[in-house]
Design a protein around this motif. Sequence first.
Motif, PDB file in Angstrom:
ATOM      1  N   CYS A  83       0.337   6.409 -12.014  1.00 39.83           N
ATOM      2  CA  CYS A  83       1.389   5.391 -11.992  1.00 39.83           C
ATOM      3  C   CYS A  83       1.804   5.156 -10.551  1.00 39.83           C
ATOM      4  N   GLY A  84       1.704   3.920 -10.100  1.00 35.53           N
ATOM      5  CA  GLY A  84       2.107   3.614  -8.729  1.00 35.53           C
ATOM      6  C   GLY A  84       2.294   2.130  -8.532  1.00 35.53           C
ATOM      7  N   PRO A  85       2.926   1.746  -7.428  1.00 37.90           N
ATOM      8  CA  PRO A  85       3.173   0.331  -7.154  1.00 37.90           C
ATOM      9  C   PRO A  85       1.939  -0.376  -6.614  1.00 37.90           C
ATOM     10  N   GLY A  86       1.884  -1.684  -6.831  1.00 40.34           N
ATOM     11  CA  GLY A  86       0.775  -2.487  -6.332  1.00 40.34           C
ATOM     12  C   GLY A  86      -0.228  -2.795  -7.411  1.00 40.34           C
ATOM     13  N   ASN A  87      -1.103  -3.742  -7.103  1.00 40.79           N
ATOM     14  CA  ASN A  87      -2.127  -4.189  -8.049  1.00 40.79           C
ATOM     15  C   ASN A  87      -3.497  -3.787  -7.532  1.00 40.79           C
ATOM     16  N   ILE A  88      -4.285  -3.148  -8.386  1.00 38.00           N
ATOM     17  CA  ILE A  88      -5.605  -2.654  -7.984  1.00 38.00           C
ATOM     18  C   ILE A  88      -6.519  -3.782  -7.504  1.00 38.00           C
ATOM     19  N   ASP A  89      -6.236  -5.019  -7.911  1.00 38.16           N
ATOM     20  CA  ASP A  89      -7.052  -6.144  -7.458  1.00 38.16           C
ATOM     21  C   ASP A  89      -6.989  -6.317  -5.941  1.00 38.16           C
ATOM     22  N   GLN A  90      -5.926  -5.817  -5.319  1.00 34.32           N
ATOM     23  CA  GLN A  90      -5.781  -5.941  -3.866  1.00 34.32           C
ATOM     24  C   GLN A  90      -6.488  -4.825  -3.109  1.00 34.32           C
ATOM     25  N   ALA A  91      -6.792  -3.737  -3.799  1.00 32.26           N
ATOM     26  CA  ALA A  91      -7.414  -2.589  -3.137  1.00 32.26           C
ATOM     27  C   ALA A  91      -8.763  -2.979  -2.539  1.00 32.26           C
ATOM     28  N   HIS A  92      -9.003  -2.541  -1.313  1.00 31.72           N
ATOM     29  CA  HIS A  92     -10.283  -2.716  -0.612  1.00 31.72           C
ATOM     30  C   HIS A  92     -10.521  -4.154  -0.152  1.00 31.72           C
ATOM     31  N   GLN A  93      -9.592  -5.059  -0.391  1.00 38.44           N
ATOM     32  CA  GLN A  93      -9.802  -6.469  -0.079  1.00 38.44           C
ATOM     33  C   GLN A  93      -9.358  -6.801   1.346  1.00 38.44           C
ATOM     34  N   PRO A  94      -9.949  -7.863   1.945  1.00 38.80           N
ATOM     35  CA  PRO A  94      -9.357  -8.373   3.189  1.00 38.80           C
ATOM     36  C   PRO A  94      -7.963  -8.896   2.872  1.00 38.80           C
ATOM     37  N   ASN A  95      -7.055  -8.769   3.836  1.00 41.03           N
ATOM     38  CA  ASN A  95      -5.658  -9.165   3.628  1.00 41.03           C
ATOM     39  C   ASN A  95      -5.037  -8.412   2.453  1.00 41.03           C
ATOM     40  N   GLU A  96      -5.354  -7.127   2.353  1.00 40.89           N
ATOM     41  CA  GLU A  96      -4.750  -6.274   1.329  1.00 40.89           C
ATOM     42  C   GLU A  96      -3.226  -6.329   1.457  1.00 40.89           C
ATOM     43  N   PHE A  97      -2.533  -6.355   0.320  1.00 41.51           N
ATOM     44  CA  PHE A  97      -1.075  -6.393   0.377  1.00 41.51           C
ATOM     45  C   PHE A  97      -0.464  -5.696  -0.823  1.00 41.51           C
ATOM     46  N   ILE A  98       0.823  -5.378  -0.677  1.00 40.78           N
ATOM     47  CA  ILE A  98       1.671  -4.969  -1.783  1.00 40.78           C
ATOM     48  C   ILE A  98       2.889  -5.879  -1.737  1.00 40.78           C
ATOM     49  N   THR A  99       3.349  -6.338  -2.886  1.00 44.74           N
ATOM     50  CA  THR A  99       4.515  -7.223  -2.885  1.00 44.74           C
ATOM     51  C   THR A  99       5.776  -6.411  -2.625  1.00 44.74           C
ATOM     52  N   LEU A 100       6.765  -7.065  -2.054  1.00 45.95           N
ATOM     53  CA  LEU A 100       8.056  -6.411  -1.837  1.00 45.95           C
ATOM     54  C   LEU A 100       8.649  -5.951  -3.154  1.00 45.95           C
ATOM     55  N   ASP A 101       8.461  -6.753  -4.202  1.00 44.79           N
ATOM     56  CA  ASP A 101       8.999  -6.386  -5.512  1.00 44.79           C
ATOM     57  C   ASP A 101       8.369  -5.095  -6.020  1.00 44.79           C
ATOM     58  N   GLN A 102       7.052  -4.969  -5.874  1.00 47.41           N
ATOM     59  CA  GLN A 102       6.388  -3.757  -6.330  1.00 47.41           C
ATOM     60  C   GLN A 102       6.849  -2.543  -5.517  1.00 47.41           C
ATOM     61  N   PHE A 103       6.997  -2.729  -4.218  1.00 43.82           N
ATOM     62  CA  PHE A 103       7.427  -1.610  -3.386  1.00 43.82           C
ATOM     63  C   PHE A 103       8.845  -1.182  -3.770  1.00 43.82           C
ATOM     64  N   ARG A 104       9.695  -2.135  -4.072  1.00 45.18           N
ATOM     65  CA  ARG A 104      11.053  -1.804  -4.502  1.00 45.18           C
ATOM     66  C   ARG A 104      11.045  -1.091  -5.849  1.00 45.18           C
ATOM     67  N   GLN A 105      10.125  -1.497  -6.725  1.00 44.76           N
ATOM     68  CA  GLN A 105      10.010  -0.781  -7.997  1.00 44.76           C
ATOM     69  C   GLN A 105       9.592   0.672  -7.761  1.00 44.76           C
ATOM     70  N   GLY A 106       8.727   0.880  -6.765  1.00 43.37           N
ATOM     71  CA  GLY A 106       8.337   2.239  -6.411  1.00 43.37           C
ATOM     72  C   GLY A 106       9.518   3.046  -5.880  1.00 43.37           C
ATOM     73  N   GLU A 107      10.382   2.406  -5.081  1.00 37.50           N
ATOM     74  CA  GLU A 107      11.582   3.079  -4.592  1.00 37.50           C
ATOM     75  C   GLU A 107      12.504   3.460  -5.746  1.00 37.50           C
ATOM     76  N   ALA A 108      12.682   2.549  -6.699  1.00 43.08           N
ATOM     77  CA  ALA A 108      13.535   2.834  -7.851  1.00 43.08           C
ATOM     78  C   ALA A 108      12.976   4.000  -8.666  1.00 43.08           C
ATOM     79  N   PHE A 109      11.658   4.052  -8.794  1.00 39.14           N
ATOM     80  CA  PHE A 109      10.994   5.148  -9.498  1.00 39.14           C
ATOM     81  C   PHE A 109      11.336   6.486  -8.841  1.00 39.14           C
ATOM     82  N   MET A 110      11.256   6.537  -7.517  1.00 38.87           N
ATOM     83  CA  MET A 110      11.540   7.783  -6.811  1.00 38.87           C
ATOM     84  C   MET A 110      13.021   8.159  -6.914  1.00 38.87           C
ATOM     85  N   GLU A 111      13.891   7.179  -6.881  1.00 31.25           N
ATOM     86  CA  GLU A 111      15.318   7.467  -7.074  1.00 31.25           C
ATOM     87  C   GLU A 111      15.546   8.074  -8.466  1.00 31.25           C
ATOM     88  N   ASN A 112      14.888   7.517  -9.461  1.00 30.03           N
ATOM     89  CA  ASN A 112      15.037   8.045 -10.821  1.00 30.03           C
ATOM     90  C   ASN A 112      14.470   9.460 -10.911  1.00 30.03           C
TER      91      ASN A 112
END
Length: 384
Positions: free
Chosen positions: A349-378
């Motif tokens: 379980c982690g933030p981000g979409n596997i479709d972005q992995a290994h791709q040029p211009n790889e990214f994680i959305t701010l929303d996903q990263f914030r969801q990851g922060e909320a997960f760690m707070e919980n």
Amino acid sequence: MAETLSPRALMEKLVSFPTVSRDSNLGLVDWVEGYLDDHGISAARDYDETGQKASLFAHIGPEEDGGVILSGHTDVVPVDGQAWDTDPFTVTEKGGKLYGRGTCDMKGFDALAIWAVVEAKRRGVTRPVQLALSRDEEVGCVGAPPMIEAMQGVVPKASMAIIGEPTEMGIINGHKGGTGFDLHFHGFEIHSSLQPDGVSAIMEAARLIQWANEQNEASAAAADPDSPYYPNFSTLHVGMIEGGTAHNITAKDCKFMFGLRALPTDDVAEWKAKILGKIAEIEAGMKAVRPETGITVTPRWDVPGLCAEDEGEAEAMVRRLTGRNGTGVVSFGTEAGQFQAGGYSAVVCGPGNIDQAHQPNEFITLDQFRQGEAFMENLLTELA
């Protein structure tokens, strides 16, 4: 007082280290170990045989068994030949996305995990939490097994592991495993007009590749239509091949990687025996023509699948932390199966979409990263 970085700042620092799997990751490991030490957390390392790569692990909280492992890998895939619009080793924010190599896979989660263990140290926890950052995941998940072994007796035995590969914070309780080999077919060169007197490494290799096609067809025909996996059968694959000298010479050499992605319900050992048996059969035919020919087999990876657990502790905790009830499976492999094989309850379980992995211009959305922060707070709230 030591400076405490935000999850975003930690990710920016981690991405700045170009830890491509072919290169050393010690710059990143040195920095993380120093950062943890600044916050009163001691860490241990597990080196590879060259001493140029290392995994890192640490324990926070009561010195007792039953803790929670937050696990990620430190290496990333190369950027060679990819068309990037930004510096891949600098996190760049554009349009609600954070671009950079590893932001998604998986330095975003690594940053969140490092932040969480430092916060666990600062706030205090009644249940231990451990950090496990592996090497060489991208070359076949070869770094996690020795790291897991090295952890035994050095830190208390945790009861569960959360592997933060990008799942958009979905709960993955099953994935395929597999095995792979580097193969080198050694032929015998001769003018192609005298082909029966030589051995073409390429044409002999083609026998194995055609056999793989036939096995895939047979597996597809026998597949369980109710399987949650896609594809719903184990697959054999060759992605790259090289060899030969000229069009009119029987090829002296042919090299390629031969891989298996297996359903977790399939017996990988049985598949390996089947593959090696076919290779031996082809080699015998080659040697019957020219005894000096043959096939060199070098094991490349061996990754167990992740099996859904009955009332699995890791899955139950992640359900509480995310508020989600649904689960899923994936056809790619992760280190979760290795933790499960090591005696831990495991889930991905982690933030981000596997479709972005290994791709040029790889990214994680701010929303996903914030969801990851909320997960760690919980998580910190649950462990407090």
